[in-house]
Design a protein around this motif. Structure first.
Motif, PDB file in Angstrom:
ATOM      1  N   GLN A   1      34.705  38.561  43.815  1.00  0.00           N
ATOM      2  CA  GLN A   1      33.431  38.579  44.547  1.00  0.00           C
ATOM      3  C   GLN A   1      33.099  37.204  45.126  1.00  0.00           C
ATOM      4  O   GLN A   1      32.513  37.094  46.203  1.00  0.00           O
ATOM      5  CB  GLN A   1      32.306  39.035  43.616  1.00  0.00           C
ATOM      6  CG  GLN A   1      32.399  40.512  43.236  1.00  0.00           C
ATOM      7  CD  GLN A   1      31.319  40.958  42.262  1.00  0.00           C
ATOM      8  OE1 GLN A   1      30.346  40.241  42.005  1.00  0.00           O
ATOM      9  NE2 GLN A   1      31.474  42.154  41.714  1.00  0.00           N
ATOM     10  N   CYS A   2      33.483  36.164  44.405  1.00  0.00           N
ATOM     11  CA  CYS A   2      33.190  34.792  44.867  1.00  0.00           C
ATOM     12  C   CYS A   2      34.159  34.306  45.935  1.00  0.00           C
ATOM     13  O   CYS A   2      33.858  33.361  46.656  1.00  0.00           O
ATOM     14  CB  CYS A   2      33.225  33.823  43.686  1.00  0.00           C
ATOM     15  SG  CYS A   2      31.974  34.147  42.451  1.00  0.00           S
TER      16      CYS A   2
ATOM     17  N   SER B   1      33.785  29.356  36.254  1.00  0.00           N
ATOM     18  CA  SER B   1      32.409  29.886  36.284  1.00  0.00           C
ATOM     19  C   SER B   1      32.437  31.398  36.034  1.00  0.00           C
ATOM     20  O   SER B   1      31.614  31.924  35.274  1.00  0.00           O
ATOM     21  CB  SER B   1      31.709  29.541  37.604  1.00  0.00           C
ATOM     22  OG  SER B   1      32.344  30.150  38.701  1.00  0.00           O
ATOM     23  N   SER B   2      33.412  32.085  36.632  1.00  0.00           N
ATOM     24  CA  SER B   2      33.488  33.543  36.455  1.00  0.00           C
ATOM     25  C   SER B   2      33.819  33.903  35.012  1.00  0.00           C
ATOM     26  O   SER B   2      33.277  34.874  34.466  1.00  0.00           O
ATOM     27  CB  SER B   2      34.554  34.130  37.383  1.00  0.00           C
ATOM     28  OG  SER B   2      34.264  33.804  38.714  1.00  0.00           O
ATOM     29  N   ALA B   3      34.714  33.130  34.395  1.00  0.00           N
ATOM     30  CA  ALA B   3      35.066  33.390  32.993  1.00  0.00           C
ATOM     31  C   ALA B   3      33.842  33.201  32.097  1.00  0.00           C
ATOM     32  O   ALA B   3      33.593  34.004  31.185  1.00  0.00           O
ATOM     33  CB  ALA B   3      36.205  32.465  32.562  1.00  0.00           C
ATOM     34  N   GLN B   4      33.073  32.152  32.378  1.00  0.00           N
ATOM     35  CA  GLN B   4      31.870  31.908  31.563  1.00  0.00           C
ATOM     36  C   GLN B   4      30.876  33.057  31.717  1.00  0.00           C
ATOM     37  O   GLN B   4      30.274  33.524  30.746  1.00  0.00           O
ATOM     38  CB  GLN B   4      31.219  30.583  31.995  1.00  0.00           C
ATOM     39  CG  GLN B   4      29.963  30.220  31.213  1.00  0.00           C
ATOM     40  CD  GLN B   4      30.259  29.934  29.730  1.00  0.00           C
ATOM     41  OE1 GLN B   4      30.812  28.898  29.408  1.00  0.00           O
ATOM     42  NE2 GLN B   4      29.879  30.849  28.854  1.00  0.00           N
TER      43      GLN B   4
ATOM     44  N   ALA C   1      37.807  46.071  48.345  1.00  0.00           N
ATOM     45  CA  ALA C   1      37.023  45.323  49.344  1.00  0.00           C
ATOM     46  C   ALA C   1      37.853  44.168  49.897  1.00  0.00           C
ATOM     47  O   ALA C   1      37.844  43.897  51.106  1.00  0.00           O
ATOM     48  CB  ALA C   1      35.732  44.802  48.705  1.00  0.00           C
ATOM     49  N   MET C   2      38.590  43.520  49.018  1.00  0.00           N
ATOM     50  CA  MET C   2      39.453  42.415  49.470  1.00  0.00           C
ATOM     51  C   MET C   2      40.488  42.928  50.476  1.00  0.00           C
ATOM     52  O   MET C   2      40.730  42.315  51.520  1.00  0.00           O
ATOM     53  CB  MET C   2      40.153  41.765  48.276  1.00  0.00           C
ATOM     54  CG  MET C   2      40.986  40.556  48.655  1.00  0.00           C
ATOM     55  SD  MET C   2      42.093  40.046  47.322  1.00  0.00           S
ATOM     56  CE  MET C   2      41.151  38.764  46.558  1.00  0.00           C
ATOM     57  N   GLY C   3      41.071  44.091  50.172  1.00  0.00           N
ATOM     58  CA  GLY C   3      42.063  44.672  51.070  1.00  0.00           C
ATOM     59  C   GLY C   3      41.451  45.046  52.411  1.00  0.00           C
ATOM     60  O   GLY C   3      42.031  44.789  53.469  1.00  0.00           O
TER      61      GLY C   3
END
Ligand code: SF4
Length: 301
Positions: free
Chosen positions: A202-203, A233-236, A254-256
């Motif tokens: 998402q980021c 940050s995402s892991a946290q 969405a990425m695709g």
């Protein structure tokens, strides 16, 4: 097993049904693909892990100046900076990601995980993880298997190549691999690991591939550092039980979809974005003249 899993949902279901850890089916897949036993696979991954650690060190000790001049010892500069903007740990995370990626820009030895353009992210993330949490080398091998499983599913349903899906696919996939590995190593459950992957994607969504002069240097090197920061940050966020809301498989879709609709000039062609700026064009011209001079010298020899 010709493919690992179609999606993250199937990977999770398989692990739940067989009561095995996330890395196990990736190990089985690798064994089936290469006809190797577990010990041999672990040994190969251990070698890759050693190369990753060495790349970080090489960037700190050797002269990291690229032929184009765009890369000039950034990892060392960050490591030795007397100004710490957040914490010494964060400073070292950024320094390590830059350092390993600069080794690639200077034609040194790296592990392309998943690609050479994103080769600073996993070393930056994992070396920092080991330093901060004392994670064993053996556990790092499991982390690499989990990372590989994440990359395989992203590759199947989107892409891991800048030329196909933009930089979101390349540095985005590497950041997602790092983030998932972080949560796995720190004891997170499968939901948390996949939430970390989802939040990372998402980021990173929408990031174009626009390498100046067509060289994998600018903005690639600094994007390796920012992707490593996003992995953390995402892991946290994920390990604190914050939900990604959009499930990981839908994030990959969405990425695709974004990658498919991205214009060609933003897919490693060096025709758009930073590559098409005044300075980007001037650097491209200089690099071209330099290369022609080298070819000419070689031709005259
Ligand atoms: S900008 Fe393009 S070449 Fe550079 S790291 Fe991103 S995907 Fe790779």
């Amino acid at each position: 097993m010709s493919i690992l899993f179609d999606d993250f949902k199937s990977w999770k279901a398989y692990c739940a049904e067989k009561d095995v850890p996330l890395f196990q089916p990736v190990m089985e897949y690798e064994g089936a693909q290469k006809g190797r036993g577990e010990a041999e696979i672990r040994q190969g991954l251990m070698q890759a892990w050693v190369v990753m650690k060495e790349a970080v060190q090489t960037g700190f000790t050797d002269d990291m100046k690229s032929r184009s001049g765009m890369i000039d010892n950034g990892g060392k500069k960050v490591k030795n900076s007397p100004i710490t903007v957040l914490s010494p740990e964060f400073q070292m995370l950024i320094a390590r990601a830059l350092s390993a990626k600069e080794v690639n820009a200077c034609m040194g030895r790296i592990v392309a995980a998943p690609t050479a353009g994103a080769s600073g992210i996993l070393p930056g993330v994992l070396v920092t993880l080991q330093e901060l949490h004392g994670v064993s080398d053996e556990k790092m091998v499991e982390c690499l298997l989990v990372s590989a499983g994440i990359a395989l599913i992203i590759e199947k349903n989107a892409s891991i190549a800048g030329a196909v899906g933009g930089c979101q696919a390349e540095t985005g996939a590497a950041a997602a691999m790092g983030s998932g590995a972080l949560v796995y190593a720190l004891g997170g459950n499968i939901t948390q690991v996949f939430n970390a992957v989802a939040i990372t994607i998402q980021c990173m969504l929408g990031l174009i591939c626009d390498p100046v002069a067509g060289l994998v240097e600018v903005p690639c090197v600094v994007r390796n550092a920012s992707a490593a920061a996003i992995a953390y940050s995402s892991a946290q966020i994920a390990i604190s039980n914050v939900d990604s809301v959009i499930p990981v498989d839908e994030c990959v879709q969405a990425m695709g979809e974004i990658g498919q609709s991205m214009e060609t000039k933003y897919k490693e062609t060096a025709l758009g974005g930073l590559a098409a700026t005044l300075t980007g064009n001037a650097i491209a011209k200089k690099v071209l003249i330099h290369d022609i001079e080298i070819i000419d010298e070689e031709g005259n020899n």
